[in-house]
Motif scaffolding. Structure first.
Motif, PDB file in Angstrom:
ATOM      1  N   GLN A   1      47.408 -56.481  88.881  1.00 38.10           N
ATOM      2  CA  GLN A   1      45.689 -56.631  89.473  1.00 38.10           C
ATOM      3  C   GLN A   1      45.930 -56.996  90.776  1.00 38.10           C
ATOM      4  OE1 GLN A   1      43.907 -57.758  85.546  1.00 38.10           O
ATOM      5  NE2 GLN A   1      42.998 -55.671  85.712  1.00 38.10           N
ATOM      6  N   GLN A   2      46.772 -58.134  90.732  1.00 43.94           N
ATOM      7  CA  GLN A   2      46.753 -59.154  91.212  1.00 43.94           C
ATOM      8  C   GLN A   2      47.383 -58.520  92.961  1.00 43.94           C
ATOM      9  OE1 GLN A   2      48.925 -62.929  90.165  1.00 43.94           O
ATOM     10  NE2 GLN A   2      46.911 -63.809  89.082  1.00 43.94           N
ATOM     11  N   ALA A   3      48.177 -57.598  92.542  1.00 46.12           N
ATOM     12  CA  ALA A   3      48.779 -56.810  93.671  1.00 46.12           C
ATOM     13  C   ALA A   3      47.254 -55.881  94.463  1.00 46.12           C
ATOM     14  CB  ALA A   3      50.191 -56.551  93.260  1.00 46.12           C
ATOM     15  N   GLY A   4      46.557 -55.596  93.499  1.00 45.60           N
ATOM     16  CA  GLY A   4      45.189 -54.498  94.061  1.00 45.60           C
ATOM     17  C   GLY A   4      46.000 -53.163  93.740  1.00 45.60           C
ATOM     18  N   TYR A   5      46.820 -52.686  92.475  1.00 45.39           N
ATOM     19  CA  TYR A   5      47.033 -52.045  91.399  1.00 45.39           C
ATOM     20  C   TYR A   5      46.266 -51.749  90.588  1.00 45.39           C
ATOM     21  CZ  TYR A   5      51.884 -51.551  93.546  1.00 45.39           C
ATOM     22  OH  TYR A   5      52.501 -52.014  94.403  1.00 45.39           O
ATOM     23  N   ALA A   6      46.191 -50.242  90.317  1.00 49.86           N
ATOM     24  CA  ALA A   6      44.628 -49.988  89.293  1.00 49.86           C
ATOM     25  C   ALA A   6      45.868 -50.002  87.978  1.00 49.86           C
ATOM     26  CB  ALA A   6      43.786 -49.521  89.691  1.00 49.86           C
ATOM     27  N   PRO A   7      45.830 -50.681  86.596  1.00 46.74           N
ATOM     28  CA  PRO A   7      46.658 -50.661  85.611  1.00 46.74           C
ATOM     29  C   PRO A   7      45.335 -49.371  84.885  1.00 46.74           C
ATOM     30  CG  PRO A   7      45.891 -52.835  85.542  1.00 46.74           C
ATOM     31  CD  PRO A   7      45.474 -52.415  86.747  1.00 46.74           C
TER      32      PRO A   7
ATOM     33  N   GLY B   1      40.433 -45.349  94.947  1.00 46.52           N
ATOM     34  CA  GLY B   1      41.139 -46.353  96.143  1.00 46.52           C
ATOM     35  C   GLY B   1      42.337 -46.854  95.806  1.00 46.52           C
ATOM     36  N   SER B   2      42.887 -46.896  94.592  1.00 45.94           N
ATOM     37  CA  SER B   2      44.290 -48.045  94.512  1.00 45.94           C
ATOM     38  C   SER B   2      44.846 -46.915  93.490  1.00 45.94           C
ATOM     39  CB  SER B   2      43.712 -49.725  93.799  1.00 45.94           C
ATOM     40  OG  SER B   2      42.814 -50.074  94.623  1.00 45.94           O
ATOM     41  N   PRO B   3      46.461 -47.402  93.869  1.00 48.59           N
ATOM     42  CA  PRO B   3      47.309 -46.718  93.445  1.00 48.59           C
ATOM     43  C   PRO B   3      47.096 -47.313  91.863  1.00 48.59           C
ATOM     44  CG  PRO B   3      48.435 -47.909  94.700  1.00 48.59           C
ATOM     45  CD  PRO B   3      47.224 -47.821  95.527  1.00 48.59           C
ATOM     46  N   ARG B   4      47.133 -45.688  90.451  1.00 49.76           N
ATOM     47  CA  ARG B   4      46.331 -46.223  89.075  1.00 49.76           C
ATOM     48  C   ARG B   4      48.266 -46.192  88.337  1.00 49.76           C
ATOM     49  NH1 ARG B   4      43.333 -41.304  89.417  1.00 49.76           N
ATOM     50  NH2 ARG B   4      41.031 -41.314  90.586  1.00 49.76           N
ATOM     51  N   ILE B   5      48.256 -47.088  87.865  1.00 50.37           N
ATOM     52  CA  ILE B   5      49.796 -47.197  87.340  1.00 50.37           C
ATOM     53  C   ILE B   5      49.539 -47.244  85.420  1.00 50.37           C
ATOM     54  CG2 ILE B   5      51.617 -48.999  86.551  1.00 50.37           C
ATOM     55  CD1 ILE B   5      51.167 -48.208  89.773  1.00 50.37           C
ATOM     56  N   GLY B   6      50.272 -46.200  85.158  1.00 53.26           N
ATOM     57  CA  GLY B   6      49.250 -45.659  83.601  1.00 53.26           C
ATOM     58  C   GLY B   6      50.152 -46.285  82.897  1.00 53.26           C
ATOM     59  N   LEU B   7      49.731 -47.597  81.839  1.00 56.27           N
ATOM     60  CA  LEU B   7      50.607 -48.208  80.803  1.00 56.27           C
ATOM     61  C   LEU B   7      50.636 -47.626  79.688  1.00 56.27           C
ATOM     62  CD1 LEU B   7      49.095 -51.547  81.949  1.00 56.27           C
ATOM     63  CD2 LEU B   7      51.567 -50.108  82.783  1.00 56.27           C
ATOM     64  N   ASN B   8      51.759 -47.001  79.296  1.00 53.69           N
ATOM     65  CA  ASN B   8      51.968 -46.389  77.721  1.00 53.69           C
ATOM     66  C   ASN B   8      52.589 -47.494  76.629  1.00 53.69           C
ATOM     67  OD1 ASN B   8      51.679 -43.986  75.961  1.00 53.69           O
ATOM     68  ND2 ASN B   8      53.855 -44.951  75.843  1.00 53.69           N
TER      69      ASN B   8
END
Length: 367
Positions: free
Chosen positions: A240-246, A208-215
């Motif tokens: 997380q505070q901006a509504g993204y899904a890390p 449900g939220s944009p997934r931000i992959g953190l390598n």
């Protein structure tokens, strides 16, 4: 070119013909050479030598697109140390560098040979494999070191052996490779497999939220690229505070760090996976944040928006194809291609999490 063996027509010039086992048209449809509708005669035989590392092999694949345009009836053979990373079906023959492959290739003839590596074994093969045209690197006949095979290889050769020239370079790697091979680079994309057909289940990923992959890793050769846990935690919190899904990404070397970051922030961490599954995991991301690593090459190959954190490399080397942002520390790096920092503390600590976060937001809007 057909040959008659005891009354049976055999066409060894067909792209499908194997010689040791039945070809795919015979296996799947029972076709014989005499009247095979899948017969594709080979007009040119091309050999690419690009051994490793994995990232460099990946970012050489755009060359396949041009070769298929210039030589549509060619049989393309690729010699490498990492055959699993190459896209199946896009290359006629993939060989892993070993003694048997070397003997096999030295007994054949090619129309065009491209050696894109300066490894001594690759350069030796340039000299010992028969080909009408050759591009790339050979061995210097007197001193046994890598040497340009012709003038087209001069630029890429010189930027690889002198730091000053490398720093002055304004050509992306892919453009350099194309020019070394005698082509103009026209923005050809990578040729890569997403492995989306493998049926991997990613129910563990946030929905449900944009997934931000953190390598979070960078390998152990140039550790000056590492970002501290504190910086990652700050970035994760802002996302997380901006509504993204890390989503934390990495291999075995990053597992301990990713577990720490997961415990500190609650960011999703699905774990470590074999290479093909890892590639497909990256394919599930909307934006990928990474340093100059294998994951960076995979991200670009998958046509993902990539936020690239760079410090010790020439930023002009990387072509993100208009997708994403390249961010660098606020302090100029003085450790070009160095594994340890001359100043004691890596300039990566001068890359604010806020700067990376802003690049993620900008990349989301163009993805």
């Amino acid at each position: 070119m057909s040959e008659l063996l005891a009354g049976v027509v055999v066409r060894p010039d067909c792209r499908h013909f194997r010689g040791d086992i039945p070809c795919r048209p015979n296996k799947e449809h029972g076709y014989l050479c005499a009247d095979c509708p899948a017969y594709v005669p080979v007009q040119q035989r091309i050999l690419i030598i690009k051994l490793g590392a994995i990232g460099d092999v990946i970012r050489t694949t755009p060359l396949l697109r041009r070769l298929r345009q210039e030589y549509p009836a060619a049989k393309i053979t690729w010699l490498t140390l990492t055959p699993a990373i190459l896209p199946q079906g896009e290359i006629d023959e993939v060989l892993k560098l070993d003694l048997s492959a070397t003997l096999h290739l030295q007994a054949r003839e090619f129309d065009v040979l491209f050696n894109l590596d300066k490894d001594k074994e690759a350069c030796a093969l340039y000299d010992t494999i028969r080909a009408t045209q050759k591009f790339g690197y050979r061995l210097h006949p007197q001193y046994g070191v890598a040497w340009p095979g012709n003038e087209l290889a001069n630029h890429k050769f010189l930027t690889g052996v002198f730091d000053q020239l490398s720093l002055e370079n304004r050509k992306p790697y892919v453009q350099e490779i194309f020019e070394l091979c005698g082509f103009e680079f026209r923005g050809e994309e990578y040729v890569f497999d997403t492995h989306e057909d493998k049926g991997y289940n990613w129910n563990v990923l946030p929905q449900g939220s944009p997934r931000i992959g953190l390598n979070t890793g960078c390998g152990d050769r140039w550790t000056t690229r590492l970002w501290s846990d504190e910086k990652w935690i700050s970035l994760i919190t802002q996302l997380q505070q901006a509504g993204y899904a890390p989503v934390l990404l990495g291999g075995e070397a990053e597992d301990e760090r990713n577990r720490r970051l997961h415990a500190a922030t609650g960011a999703a961490y699905p774990g470590t996976f074999p290479l093909q599954q890892f590639i497909n995991l990256l394919y599930q991301m909307d934006v990928i944040v990474t340093q100059v690593t294998m994951a960076m090459h995979i991200s670009i190959a998958l046509r993902k928006s990539t936020v690239l954190m760079n410090n010790i490399f020439n930023p002009y080397e990387f072509d993100l194809y208009g997708r994403g942002q390249l961010v660098q520390p606020d302090r100029s790096c003085v450790c070009f291609y160095r594994g340890t920092c001359k100043l004691g503390t890596s300039c990566m600590e001068e890359l604010p999490a806020e700067k990376v976060f802003a690049a993620v937001q900008a990349s989301i809007t163009v993805s």
